[in-house]
Design a protein around this motif. Structure first.
Motif: not given
Ligand code: SF4
Length: 126
Positions: A52-60
């Motif tokens: 939420g703080e970055q508003r970014r999705r990290h693909v794992i």
């Protein structure tokens, strides 16, 4: 609604904060993938963590290393549950600083039993 074609599950875990210095979020996500694989019979090769703080999705990617770490963690948790005892909290800034349970866990307070013992001695006197 289903269009008749089965889709490969893609788990997404939402976190309020930001990525952490340890892999707990990845292990949690991988555990969800292992459950989805068992439920659907389909291979789940990747998922995502959204911070939420970055508003970014990290693909794992659920590679062998992460799967092994997740399975080892699950085995350790099962072993701990079998003992019937919850280990005492151990405060560490790197993990506790971003933990959503810190208000109820209070690891710094519970990690100081010596101070409690000293307080009791003071209250009870000699
Ligand atoms: S606050 Fe408690 S539950 Fe959270 S990481 Fe620290 S010791 Fe673990």
């Amino acid at each position: 609604m289903s269009n008749g074609t089965a889709r490969t599950p893609f788990p997404v875990e939402y976190k309020r904060g930001r990525p952490k210095a340890h892999r707990a979020d990845q292990v949690q996500l991988c555990a969800q993938a292992l459950c989805l694989e068992e439920m659907t019979g389909r291979a789940v090769s990747e998922g995502a963590l959204f911070y939420g703080e970055q508003r970014r999705r990290h693909v794992i990617a659920f590679d062998d290393g992460l799967r092994g770490l997740t399975e080892a963690t699950a085995a350790a948790v099962h072993a701990m549950i079998a003992t019937g005892r919850t280990p005492p909290p151990e405060y560490a800034a790197a993990k506790c600083g971003s933990c959503s349970l810190i208000a109820v866990c209070q690891p710094r307070r519970l990690a100081k039993p010596v101070e409690v013992a000293a307080w009791l001695v003071r209250q009870l006197g000699d």
